[in-house]
Design an enzyme around this catalytic site. Structure first.
Site, PDB file in Angstrom:
ATOM      1  N   ARG A 179      15.977 -18.083 -11.881  1.00 17.83           N
ATOM      2  CA  ARG A 179      16.725 -18.112 -13.137  1.00 17.83           C
ATOM      3  C   ARG A 179      18.172 -18.556 -12.947  1.00 17.83           C
ATOM      4  O   ARG A 179      18.812 -19.023 -13.880  1.00 17.83           O
ATOM      5  CB  ARG A 179      16.684 -16.747 -13.818  1.00 17.83           C
ATOM      6  CG  ARG A 179      17.354 -15.640 -13.038  1.00 17.83           C
ATOM      7  CD  ARG A 179      17.240 -14.307 -13.743  1.00 17.83           C
ATOM      8  NE  ARG A 179      18.015 -14.288 -14.975  1.00 17.83           N
ATOM      9  CZ  ARG A 179      17.862 -13.377 -15.929  1.00 17.83           C
ATOM     10  NH1 ARG A 179      16.930 -12.441 -15.799  1.00 17.83           N
ATOM     11  NH2 ARG A 179      18.625 -13.388 -16.991  1.00 17.83           N
ATOM     12  N   GLU A 208       7.009 -16.799 -15.761  1.00 16.05           N
ATOM     13  CA  GLU A 208       7.238 -15.610 -14.935  1.00 16.05           C
ATOM     14  C   GLU A 208       6.412 -15.736 -13.663  1.00 16.05           C
ATOM     15  O   GLU A 208       5.194 -15.946 -13.712  1.00 16.05           O
ATOM     16  CB  GLU A 208       6.840 -14.345 -15.690  1.00 16.05           C
ATOM     17  CG  GLU A 208       7.327 -13.058 -15.056  1.00 16.05           C
ATOM     18  CD  GLU A 208       8.755 -12.708 -15.438  1.00 16.05           C
ATOM     19  OE1 GLU A 208       9.272 -11.707 -14.925  1.00 16.05           O
ATOM     20  OE2 GLU A 208       9.344 -13.440 -16.260  1.00 16.05           O
ATOM     21  N   LYS A 213       6.538  -8.358 -21.676  1.00 13.95           N
ATOM     22  CA  LYS A 213       7.567  -8.651 -20.668  1.00 13.95           C
ATOM     23  C   LYS A 213       6.982  -8.301 -19.299  1.00 13.95           C
ATOM     24  O   LYS A 213       6.819  -7.135 -18.968  1.00 13.95           O
ATOM     25  CB  LYS A 213       8.841  -7.843 -20.936  1.00 13.95           C
ATOM     26  CG  LYS A 213      10.013  -8.276 -20.078  1.00 13.95           C
ATOM     27  CD  LYS A 213      11.270  -7.489 -20.415  1.00 13.95           C
ATOM     28  CE  LYS A 213      12.486  -8.087 -19.718  1.00 13.95           C
ATOM     29  NZ  LYS A 213      12.319  -8.234 -18.263  1.00 13.95           N
ATOM     30  N   ARG A 222      11.773 -14.553 -13.392  1.00 13.74           N
ATOM     31  CA  ARG A 222      11.782 -15.725 -14.263  1.00 13.74           C
ATOM     32  C   ARG A 222      11.981 -16.978 -13.422  1.00 13.74           C
ATOM     33  O   ARG A 222      12.862 -17.016 -12.540  1.00 13.74           O
ATOM     34  CB  ARG A 222      12.920 -15.564 -15.262  1.00 13.74           C
ATOM     35  CG  ARG A 222      13.003 -16.641 -16.324  1.00 13.74           C
ATOM     36  CD  ARG A 222      12.133 -16.330 -17.519  1.00 13.74           C
ATOM     37  NE  ARG A 222      12.394 -17.326 -18.563  1.00 13.74           N
ATOM     38  CZ  ARG A 222      13.405 -17.238 -19.426  1.00 13.74           C
ATOM     39  NH1 ARG A 222      14.239 -16.206 -19.380  1.00 13.74           N
ATOM     40  NH2 ARG A 222      13.560 -18.169 -20.347  1.00 13.74           N
ATOM     41  N   GLU A 250       5.858 -11.088 -27.159  1.00 14.25           N
ATOM     42  CA  GLU A 250       5.126 -11.325 -25.918  1.00 14.25           C
ATOM     43  C   GLU A 250       5.363 -10.130 -25.012  1.00 14.25           C
ATOM     44  O   GLU A 250       6.385  -9.449 -25.111  1.00 14.25           O
ATOM     45  CB  GLU A 250       5.619 -12.589 -25.204  1.00 14.25           C
ATOM     46  CG  GLU A 250       5.363 -13.897 -25.929  1.00 14.25           C
ATOM     47  CD  GLU A 250       5.917 -15.076 -25.142  1.00 14.25           C
ATOM     48  OE1 GLU A 250       5.875 -15.045 -23.900  1.00 14.25           O
ATOM     49  OE2 GLU A 250       6.403 -16.029 -25.784  1.00 14.25           O
ATOM     50  N   LYS A 275      14.923  -8.718 -25.668  1.00 15.45           N
ATOM     51  CA  LYS A 275      14.062  -7.999 -24.729  1.00 15.45           C
ATOM     52  C   LYS A 275      14.123  -6.515 -25.053  1.00 15.45           C
ATOM     53  O   LYS A 275      15.176  -5.980 -25.401  1.00 15.45           O
ATOM     54  CB  LYS A 275      14.482  -8.252 -23.278  1.00 15.45           C
ATOM     55  CG  LYS A 275      15.910  -7.850 -22.933  1.00 15.45           C
ATOM     56  CD  LYS A 275      16.249  -8.238 -21.502  1.00 15.45           C
ATOM     57  CE  LYS A 275      17.714  -7.935 -21.173  1.00 15.45           C
ATOM     58  NZ  LYS A 275      18.092  -8.377 -19.826  1.00 15.45           N
TER      59      LYS A 275
END
Length: 526
Positions: free
Chosen positions: A245, A270, A225, A230, A223, A392
């Site tokens: 987060r 996000e 970023k 978040r 996906e 990530k």
């Protein structure tokens, strides 16, 4: 109050995370209820005061200390509460200090005219450390403890899982008596099932080269970023909340996305600001962060949006044990059914080889995307940062050479050092001569030994001072790394950097050869 004051004092001068945890564990184990609950609330910014205590403290001190002395002392110390604690002329000796719970409860129920008299009586009975602890009333404790670290101390002390503590946290209020009863095995875990509480997020690891080459494309999906923050959005039992987060409730700043949530759901995504169909620079989102409320004008000019990653609960069913691809299918079906406003689903990016993945990553900056996420298809949703599940892969940082302009004292173990640095780039001034304008600020990226060298440089090259801040002669160049740069009307330079950090100290480079503001502006992704 005495034990809590001692805790704050030790926390402020303890740099080690583990030592801070030990101090809090010892306090929670020995302090009585409800004192420890109010202490926990103060450490996690959970106290409920809405009183202008800093102004009240300053007005109280004016009758006891020369105002010029107070102003000069405040400029030197750099903190109102600490200045008051040091200057306050204690008058009464031999009296026991007040209990923390008594202070909180009496202030909570006092009217505005009673508060100065209450504070005066308590301050007269306390030493400087105890008076400084009254900063808890201002909601601005600066002792290097985050809410999550305080919850981690609770977990270490009690033996209860941190994830379970976080799941009940937002269903409770100070002084957290049901929480401490559970942590001491005197009562069952507080029941917050079905409530709009925070569930700990699943986080990723930065991928290493050896891990990248070992990726099996059939086992992972990718996906984009996105460059936002978040969040977890929940609507259960009629209550709607948006969490960061770390579990902070940020609903007040984003009512537009919260109100759009259908009932019976917990979502992971996000938070972004959109300009049409495009994601706006992070600086636009930052305009709405850290606000208790938001104006109608801001709602219109900076419309918030959640790009959804995952579905954790639906209709009371906990989906976290399911594999990622099953949760993804449920998310897509749920979104197609409800189509909530201000949401969409993050795109899955297909790839057949690692070489294709590298090509996507290389082109991420040109498309204004922060990088890639790699998620194992069979991963359940696991709290924390489990290894081998999510990775990530952030795009390579940008670099400029900037000149040190200002330095400020740090906190904790850095309180004796000038460790927070503002740096600038050159532009043509009104007279035609080059001048520096600030483009960023950073306090990390260097070793302890380099910090000592930088502190010595600041002290030897100070040309002016403004309270705790020193202006430094333009001699030293930093090689600064940052993720992106955006236009900003809040800064004199017209730009704002995203995650700037000092990559290297260029002792060898003349300041005149540092980069220009025009070079920084050229890096803006419009």
């Amino acid at each position: 109050m005495k034990d809590f004051s001692a805790l704050l004092d030790r926390l402020a001068y303890t740099p080690s995370r583990n030592d801070k945890l030990r101090l809090m564990v010892d306090y929670f184990a020995s302090a009585p209820d409800p004192d420890r609950g109010y202490a926990l609330a103060a450490l996690t910014d959970g106290l409920f005061f809405r009183v202008p205590f800093r102004r009240i403290f300053a007005e109280m001190l004016e009758a006891r200390v020369d105002p010029v002395l107070f102003k000069l002392s405040r400029d030197y110390v750099g903190d109102t509460a600490e200045t008051i604690s040091l200057l306050w002329p204690a008058q009464e000796e031999g009296q026991d200090p007040p209990r923390l719970a008594d202070v909180v409860e009496r202030v909570r129920h006092a009217n505005a005219t009673e508060i100065p008299q209450l504070l005066t009586g308590w301050l007269d009975r306390l030493d400087a450390t105890g008076r400084w602890a009254f900063e808890l009333l201002t909601g601005a404790l600066r002792v290097g403890v985050s809410a999550r670290l305080a919850k981690t101390a609770l977990a270490q002390w009690s033996g209860k899982p941190l994830s379970e503590i976080e799941e009940v946290w937002h269903g409770l209020t100070p002084p957290y008596l049901p929480l401490f009863a559970w942590l001491t095995d005197q009562a069952p875990r507080p029941d917050t099932s079905g409530s709009a509480v925070f569930r700990p997020l699943m986080l990723s690891h930065a991928i290493e080269d050896r891990e990248l080459t070992a990726i099996t494309p059939g086992d992972f999906v990718a996906e984009w970023k996105w460059d936002g923050i978040r969040v977890q959005a929940t609507h259960q039992k009629g209550e709607k909340r948006l969490f960061s987060r770390t579990g902070d409730d940020i609903s007040g700043a984003f009512p537009d996305v919260v109100e759009a949530l259908p009932d019976g759901v917990v979502l992971d995504g996000e938070l972004l600001v959109l300009r049409g169909d495009d994601v706006a620079p992070f600086n636009d989102l930052q305009q709405r962060l850290n606000r208790k409320t938001v104006t109608a004008a801001m709602l219109k000019s900076h419309p918030a949006h959640i790009r959804l990653y995952d579905l954790l609960f639906e209709g009371g069913e906990d989906l976290r044990p399911l594999p990622f691809m099953e949760r993804r299918a449920r998310l897509e079906a749920w979104h197609a059914k409800h189509t909530p406003a201000r949401t969409d689903i993050s795109e899955v990016v297909g790839f057949d080889t690692v070489a294709e993945l590298e090509a996507l990553w290389t082109g991420a900056r040109e498309t204004g995307i922060e990088g890639l996420m790699l998620k194992r298809r069979m991963s359940p949703y696991l709290a924390g940062r489990p290894k081998g599940h999510w990775y990530k892969w952030k795009r390579a940082p940008l670099m400029i050479d900037a000149v040190l302009m200002y330095a400020q004292r740090g906190s904790g173990k850095r309180s004796s050092y000038y460790s927070d640095y503002t740096f600038g780039a050159w532009r043509e001034g009104e007279t035609g001569a080059p001048e520096l304008v600030p483009v960023g600020k950073s306090y990390f990226g260097f070793t302890d030994e380099e910090l000592k060298q930088l502190d010595s440089f600041v002290r030897s090259n100070t040309v002016d001072s403004f309270g705790p801040v020193r202006q430094v002669a333009p001699k030293l160049v930093f090689e600064v790394a940052f993720d992106s740069v955006h236009r900003s009307t809040r800064h004199k330079s017209g730009v704002a950097m995203r995650f700037p950090r000092i990559h290297r100290i260029r002792w060898d480079k003349p300041a005149a050869e540092a980069d220009t503001l025009q070079a920084v502006q050229a890096l803006i992704a419009d």
